[in-house]
Write a protein that holds these residues in place. Structure first.
Motif, PDB file in Angstrom:
ATOM      1  N   ARG A 119      13.367  69.255 -72.951  1.00 50.19           N
ATOM      2  CA  ARG A 119      12.319  68.409 -72.383  1.00 50.19           C
ATOM      3  C   ARG A 119      12.952  67.305 -71.518  1.00 50.19           C
ATOM      4  N   ALA A 120      13.982  66.668 -72.055  1.00 45.48           N
ATOM      5  CA  ALA A 120      14.654  65.580 -71.316  1.00 45.48           C
ATOM      6  C   ALA A 120      15.268  66.114 -70.021  1.00 45.48           C
ATOM      7  N   ARG A 121      15.790  67.328 -70.091  1.00 44.97           N
ATOM      8  CA  ARG A 121      16.410  67.944 -68.906  1.00 44.97           C
ATOM      9  C   ARG A 121      15.345  68.234 -67.847  1.00 44.97           C
ATOM     10  N   GLN A 122      14.207  68.725 -68.281  1.00 43.79           N
ATOM     11  CA  GLN A 122      13.126  68.997 -67.319  1.00 43.79           C
ATOM     12  C   GLN A 122      12.664  67.708 -66.644  1.00 43.79           C
ATOM     13  N   THR A 123      12.562  66.650 -67.441  1.00 42.49           N
ATOM     14  CA  THR A 123      12.137  65.356 -66.882  1.00 42.49           C
ATOM     15  C   THR A 123      13.151  64.875 -65.848  1.00 42.49           C
ATOM     16  N   LEU A 124      14.444  65.041 -66.154  1.00 39.12           N
ATOM     17  CA  LEU A 124      15.498  64.638 -65.210  1.00 39.12           C
ATOM     18  C   LEU A 124      15.380  65.439 -63.909  1.00 39.12           C
ATOM     19  N   VAL A 125      15.207  66.745 -64.024  1.00 41.82           N
ATOM     20  CA  VAL A 125      15.118  67.596 -62.828  1.00 41.82           C
ATOM     21  C   VAL A 125      13.889  67.214 -61.996  1.00 41.82           C
ATOM     22  N   GLU A 126      12.770  66.940 -62.666  1.00 38.85           N
ATOM     23  CA  GLU A 126      11.564  66.518 -61.922  1.00 38.85           C
ATOM     24  C   GLU A 126      11.836  65.227 -61.162  1.00 38.85           C
ATOM     25  N   MET A 160      19.946  73.464 -62.530  1.00 43.14           N
ATOM     26  CA  MET A 160      20.127  72.216 -63.286  1.00 43.14           C
ATOM     27  C   MET A 160      19.205  72.157 -64.497  1.00 43.14           C
ATOM     28  N   ALA A 161      18.086  72.876 -64.429  1.00 43.78           N
ATOM     29  CA  ALA A 161      17.199  72.931 -65.604  1.00 43.78           C
ATOM     30  C   ALA A 161      17.788  73.843 -66.682  1.00 43.78           C
ATOM     31  N   PRO A 197      24.040  63.015 -62.332  1.00 47.30           N
ATOM     32  CA  PRO A 197      23.233  64.180 -61.936  1.00 47.30           C
ATOM     33  C   PRO A 197      22.746  64.173 -60.488  1.00 47.30           C
ATOM     34  N   HIS A 198      22.382  62.986 -59.922  1.00 49.45           N
ATOM     35  CA  HIS A 198      21.878  63.026 -58.535  1.00 49.45           C
ATOM     36  C   HIS A 198      22.974  63.459 -57.567  1.00 49.45           C
ATOM     37  N   LEU A 199      24.238  63.138 -57.896  1.00 42.80           N
ATOM     38  CA  LEU A 199      25.338  63.571 -57.020  1.00 42.80           C
ATOM     39  C   LEU A 199      25.672  65.047 -57.237  1.00 42.80           C
ATOM     40  N   VAL A 200      25.568  65.494 -58.491  1.00 43.76           N
ATOM     41  CA  VAL A 200      25.750  66.935 -58.757  1.00 43.76           C
ATOM     42  C   VAL A 200      24.704  67.706 -57.951  1.00 43.76           C
ATOM     43  N   ALA A 201      23.463  67.202 -57.960  1.00 43.89           N
ATOM     44  CA  ALA A 201      22.380  67.853 -57.217  1.00 43.89           C
ATOM     45  C   ALA A 201      22.691  67.866 -55.721  1.00 43.89           C
ATOM     46  N   GLN A 202      23.063  66.708 -55.190  1.00 42.04           N
ATOM     47  CA  GLN A 202      23.315  66.610 -53.747  1.00 42.04           C
ATOM     48  C   GLN A 202      24.460  67.532 -53.308  1.00 42.04           C
TER      49      GLN A 202
END
Ligand code: SAM
Length: 223
Positions: A10-17, A34-35, A68-73
């Motif tokens: 759940r926490a991971r989904q919230t982070l991805v959103e 990432m999810a 996480p935002h840098l991993v995403a980018q």
């Protein structure tokens, strides 16, 4: 109410959103990757409660798992497709390698770490979470991994003073490399290099902060 098993999901989904809303994730492929990867499995117990906060976390030996935002980018900039071969320089916790593995297949990911204890912990976490076919190598990754070159994609997770020549040589044609560049300490630029017909193009993606790439084509070890 969430059970103990459901809470990280759940926490991971919230982070991805949240990463989607803030524009750090803009493709479904990166969102799915990432999810899927359980970041809490890659960090030490002491910081596990923060695994789904958007922050870098201490993994010991003076190193961190990237926010996480840098991993995403970085993952978005790499434009990964299944089957591509990927070199990561700076395994750290193994978390970002697992995200890359989700996107191209674990057997196509090679990741290099200079600190043996971190490589051991990353290998164990990758094994435990189903990404055991990722190859983790203990070496100075600033010189790349010539035996497995060329690579379609190269992800450098620590800051270098200049782009290491061997990494450019080991990037395949039509390849993409993401690398933070700048001085030790201070602020750094996240840079995307693309290779086409042997020519390199460079695009800057703004200010970031990373730990140093220490090695023959990076910074000297601090006394
Ligand atoms: N990708 C990592 C993760 O998911 O946890 C985060 C990496 S951390 C920001 C940078 C890592 O690069 C550190 O673990 C550091 O030891 C490693 N590193 C620094 N210089 C290196 C080199 N020359 N070769 C390999 N790894 C290096």
């Amino acid at each position: 109410m969430d059970t103990d098993d459901e809470r990280p999901t759940r926490a991971r989904q919230t982070l991805v959103e949240s990463l989607r809303e803030r524009g750090h994730i803009y493709t479904t492929r990166v969102a799915k990757a990432m999810a899927a990867v359980p970041r809490h499995e890659f960090v030490p117990d002491a910081v596990r409660d923060h695994a789904y906060a958007d922050e870098p976390l201490d993994i010991g030996h003076g190193q961190v798992v990237t926010a996480p935002h840098l991993v995403a980018q970085m993952t978005e900039l790499l434009e990964l497709r299944p089957g591509q071969t990927v070199l990561e320089v700076g395994t750290g916790s193994g978390y970002h390698a697992a995200v890359l593995a989700e996107m191209v297949g674990p057997e196509n990911v090679f990741t290099i770490e200079r600190i043996p204890e971190l490589a051991d912990a990353a290998r164990a976490a990758l094994e435990r979470t189903g990404y055991g076919d990722v190859t983790v190598v203990v070496a100075d990754g600033s010189g790349g991994l010539p035996d497995h070159a060329p690579f379609d994609r190269i992800n450098v997770t620590s800051v270098a003073p200049d782009v290491p020549g061997p990494l450019v040589d080991q990037l395949a044609d039509d390849g993409r490399m993401v690398i933070p560049l700048g001085p030790r300490g201070g602020s750094h630029e996240l840079v995307l290099l693309t290779k086409q017909d042997g020519r390199i193009e460079r695009t800057n993606y703004g200010g970031v902060r990373f730990v140093p790439l220490v090695g023959a084509y990076g910074f000297a070890e601090e006394e």
